[in-house]
Design a protein around this motif. Structure first.
Motif, PDB file in Angstrom:
ATOM      1  N   ALA A   1      17.691   9.882  -5.479  1.00  0.00           N
ATOM      2  CA  ALA A   1      16.362   9.284  -5.572  1.00  0.00           C
ATOM      3  C   ALA A   1      16.052   8.570  -4.263  1.00  0.00           C
TER       4      ALA A   1
ATOM      5  N   PRO B   1      13.611   9.218  -0.289  1.00  0.00           N
ATOM      6  CA  PRO B   1      12.582  10.024   0.377  1.00  0.00           C
ATOM      7  C   PRO B   1      13.158  11.275   1.039  1.00  0.00           C
ATOM      8  N   THR B   2      12.271  12.234   1.327  1.00  0.00           N
ATOM      9  CA  THR B   2      12.684  13.528   1.886  1.00  0.00           C
ATOM     10  C   THR B   2      13.429  13.377   3.204  1.00  0.00           C
TER      11      THR B   2
ATOM     12  N   ARG C   1       6.003   0.451 -16.188  1.00  0.00           N
ATOM     13  CA  ARG C   1       6.408   1.855 -16.075  1.00  0.00           C
ATOM     14  C   ARG C   1       7.867   2.030 -16.457  1.00  0.00           C
TER      15      ARG C   1
ATOM     16  N   ARG D   1       9.470   3.961 -19.904  1.00  0.00           N
ATOM     17  CA  ARG D   1      10.512   4.989 -19.857  1.00  0.00           C
ATOM     18  C   ARG D   1      11.687   4.605 -20.746  1.00  0.00           C
TER      19      ARG D   1
ATOM     20  N   LEU E   1      14.002   8.749 -10.723  1.00  0.00           N
ATOM     21  CA  LEU E   1      13.398  10.076 -10.640  1.00  0.00           C
ATOM     22  C   LEU E   1      12.200  10.200 -11.580  1.00  0.00           C
ATOM     23  N   SER E   2      12.256   9.573 -12.744  1.00  0.00           N
ATOM     24  CA  SER E   2      11.173   9.706 -13.728  1.00  0.00           C
ATOM     25  C   SER E   2       9.982   8.814 -13.418  1.00  0.00           C
ATOM     26  N   THR E   3      10.179   7.794 -12.586  1.00  0.00           N
ATOM     27  CA  THR E   3       9.083   6.888 -12.233  1.00  0.00           C
ATOM     28  C   THR E   3       8.612   7.059 -10.789  1.00  0.00           C
ATOM     29  N   ARG E   4       9.233   8.015 -10.090  1.00  0.00           N
ATOM     30  CA  ARG E   4       8.904   8.272  -8.682  1.00  0.00           C
ATOM     31  C   ARG E   4       9.144   7.047  -7.801  1.00  0.00           C
ATOM     32  N   LEU E   5      10.205   6.327  -8.119  1.00  0.00           N
ATOM     33  CA  LEU E   5      10.632   5.202  -7.310  1.00  0.00           C
ATOM     34  C   LEU E   5      11.973   5.543  -6.671  1.00  0.00           C
ATOM     35  N   THR E   6      12.390   4.771  -5.700  1.00  0.00           N
ATOM     36  CA  THR E   6      13.718   4.963  -5.130  1.00  0.00           C
ATOM     37  C   THR E   6      14.723   4.133  -5.936  1.00  0.00           C
TER      38      THR E   6
END
Length: 364
Positions: A147, A149-150, A289, A293, A306-311
């Motif tokens: 989790a 960034p790219t 959020r 979850r 991963l499910s909340t789009r956080l690191t």
């Protein structure tokens, strides 16, 4: 006497590594200061701020690039070394460098895979080892389990594809920094935290395991492992943040505590937040959020991220607050730490908070 299973370690290597993190991420820590209630009256240490400003101007471009890769706020690649300091008795930077030079390529890859997001909380501990066997498995593991960034994922893949080169670059960074910067610090980090370290030691003696749970944001079930231990180190450069490392197969947790971190949390007299505090927590969009979850069932840090789009770093920060006020609970299952919504406590706490703020309803 300290609680059973709790140990303090005063190795210089904790602040050696945390000073590099501070150098790269000073703005992050200053931002954390800005988020504190003004009533606490806590501001960044001016000597550290001046040191960061002055030192950054002296860094060659190549060192800046290595610093950005190995001490990034989302990946913590080089901070895996904190997990080895106490167990290997690495007390000075020279011993840390020597230890790093002897690590096998496989060990280095596994440690890189486990840094930042911890030792595979949503998967078997052996998965990072298996993923290191070939590039295809490595890419799949990083893509699905990390989790971050790219860019950091790409950096991680590069490090793992050529661990010998990664080791050489990291050693060069640490060696250059130790000789040119850390050895010439205008203050002694160990001396700077002596008073706070003694105070923290006293709080552990006074409150026992309750203070472990409060300080680390852990429940009674996971605050101190039934077997294994917790290692506490106090850091000058972290100031008000806390960094956790872990070695699950040894059932050992490592907490590097900023020397002013205890000042930003309420003393462990009562875990329940005041009414205003509780509604402030529930009004935060990110907290909501995460709670939504967790209302679906227990989850680990990476799964929540991963499910909340956080690191993972962001999730861990928010979870520590929710844990501290009892809104969520955790439990350990094997090598996994799972979090779940404490619904009964939350319902009661909201009701109590309404009565605290508005008073008891009138009869009839």
């Amino acid at each position: 006497m300290l609680p059973e299973g709790v140990n303090f370690c005063d190795s210089r290597n904790y602040d050696f590594l945390s000073s590099l993190f501070r150098l790269q991420n000073n703005e992050l820590i200053v931002e954390r200061f800005n988020r504190l209630p003004a009533s606490l009256g806590i501001a960044p240490n001016e000597r550290i701020l001046k040191w960061v400003e002055k030192t950054r101007k002296t860094l060659p471009e190549g060192i800046r690039e290595k610093l950005e890769i190995f001490f990034d706020r989302e990946s913590f690649f080089a901070l895996f070394l904190t997990n080895h300091i106490a167990t290997k008795k690495l007390m000075e930077p020279e011993s840390l460098l020597s230890y790093l030079s002897t690590m096998s390529d496989r060990d280095l890859i596994v440690n890189f895979l486990c840094s930042g997001h911890g030792f595979s909380e949503e998967a078997d501990l052996l998965k990072p080892i298996s993923a290191s066997n070939n590039e295809r498995e490595l890419i799949e593991y990083i893509s699905k389990n990390m989790a971050m960034p790219t860019k950091q994922k790409a950096d991680l893949l590069k490090l793992c594809n050529d661990p010998s080169a990664a080791r050489k670059e990291l050693i060069h960074l640490l060696l250059w920094y130790n000789e040119r910067i850390y050895g010439e610090l205008p203050f002694d980090p160990v001396h700077e935290v002596e008073e706070q370290r003694s105070k923290l030691y006293g709080l552990f003696e006074k409150y026992g395991k309750n203070y472990v749970q409060w300080l680390t944001g852990s429940s009674a079930r996971s605050g101190v492992p039934a077997t294994g231990s917790i290692t506490i180190a106090v850091s000058f450069f972290y100031e008000i943040i806390l960094l956790k490392g872990s070695i699950p197969y040894r059932r050992e947790n490592i907490y590097i505590v900023g020397y002013r971190y205890p000042d930003r949390i309420t003393p462990p007299v009562d875990r329940m937040a005041s009414g205003v505090d509780l509604f402030t927590i529930l009004a935060n969009d990110v907290n909501l959020r995460i709670l939504k979850r967790l209302s679906q069932g227990p989850m680990g840090v990476t799964e929540i991220a991963l499910s909340t789009r956080l690191t993972n770093v962001e999730v861990t920060d928010y979870l520590s607050v929710l844990m501290r006020y009892g809104v969520i609970e955790d439990r350990v299952e094997g090598d996994r730490r799972l979090f779940n919504l404490n619904k009964g406590f939350l319902v009661k706490a909201v009701g109590d908070s309404v009565r605290e703020i508005f008073g008891e309803p009138a009869d009839g």
